[in-house]
Design a protein around this motif. Structure first.
Motif, PDB file in Angstrom:
ATOM      1  N   UNK A  46       0.879  -1.175   0.000  1.00 18.68           N
ATOM      2  CA  UNK A  46       0.000   0.000   0.000  1.00 18.68           C
ATOM      3  C   UNK A  46       0.911   1.218   0.000  1.00 18.68           C
ATOM      4  N   UNK A  47       1.206   1.750  -1.191  1.00 11.91           N
ATOM      5  CA  UNK A  47       2.213   2.815  -1.286  1.00 11.91           C
ATOM      6  C   UNK A  47       1.763   4.179  -0.780  1.00 11.91           C
ATOM      7  N   UNK A  48       0.480   4.357  -0.496  1.00 13.88           N
ATOM      8  CA  UNK A  48      -0.002   5.655  -0.025  1.00 13.88           C
ATOM      9  C   UNK A  48      -0.762   5.523   1.286  1.00 13.88           C
ATOM     10  N   UNK A  74       1.469  13.458  -7.969  1.00 14.06           N
ATOM     11  CA  UNK A  74       1.670  13.136  -9.377  1.00 14.06           C
ATOM     12  C   UNK A  74       2.593  14.146 -10.056  1.00 14.06           C
ATOM     13  N   UNK A  75       2.460  15.409  -9.703  1.00  9.65           N
ATOM     14  CA  UNK A  75       3.355  16.432 -10.262  1.00  9.65           C
ATOM     15  C   UNK A  75       4.787  16.204  -9.783  1.00  9.65           C
ATOM     16  N   UNK A  76       4.940  15.842  -8.532  1.00  4.41           N
ATOM     17  CA  UNK A  76       6.265  15.579  -7.980  1.00  4.41           C
ATOM     18  C   UNK A  76       6.913  14.370  -8.651  1.00  4.41           C
ATOM     19  N   UNK A  83      -3.855   5.499 -12.110  1.00  2.00           N
ATOM     20  CA  UNK A  83      -4.657   4.288 -11.956  1.00  2.00           C
ATOM     21  C   UNK A  83      -4.336   3.531 -10.664  1.00  2.00           C
ATOM     22  N   UNK A  84      -3.108   3.559 -10.229  1.00  2.00           N
ATOM     23  CA  UNK A  84      -2.665   2.803  -9.060  1.00  2.00           C
ATOM     24  C   UNK A  84      -3.012   3.488  -7.740  1.00  2.00           C
ATOM     25  N   UNK A  85      -3.372   4.750  -7.790  1.00  2.00           N
ATOM     26  CA  UNK A  85      -3.501   5.527  -6.557  1.00  2.00           C
ATOM     27  C   UNK A  85      -4.618   5.022  -5.645  1.00  2.00           C
TER      28      UNK A  85
END
Length: 109
Positions: A46-48, A74-76, A83-85
């Motif tokens: 779970x990357x976020x 996403x800008x960073x 899609x993965x968020x």
């Protein structure tokens, strides 16, 4: 916040000093600044992790705050692929951060 490039901020979460900031006028410490936090954890299942501000509603978190933080991420990352968020997003409470960030994980990063 990117945990792989900002381990000092993760350490502040563990120590309990992350939400304490100096007043810009008098430099006195202001305890418990109520702010949302999105933590990017590359290479994690779970990357976020999203810890909302304490005084916001679920609707506010999902519509304005979370969208703004995700857009900034996403800008960073210089990416438009989002899609993965939502798949990798976990909403947590601030007090759960201490359980998630154990000493073993901090030394791993």
């Amino acid at each position: 916040m990117d945990q792989s490039t900002q381990p000092d901020l993760i350490q502040k979460i563990v120590e309990g000093s992350f939400k304490t900031h100096p007043c810009p006028k008098c430099t006195q410490l202001i305890p418990e600044v109520d702010q949302p936090l999105l933590i990017y954890r590359p290479r994690q299942q779970q990357p976020l992790l999203f810890a909302p501000a304490l005084k916001t509603t679920l609707a506010e978190d999902q519509t304005h705050t979370l969208q703004h933080l995700v857009q900034h991420l996403l800008e960073t990352l210089d990416s438009s692929d989002d899609d993965w968020i939502m798949e990798g997003l976990k909403r947590i409470r601030w007090n759960q951060l201490l359980m998630i960030y154990s000493e073993a994980e901090l030394s791993f990063e």
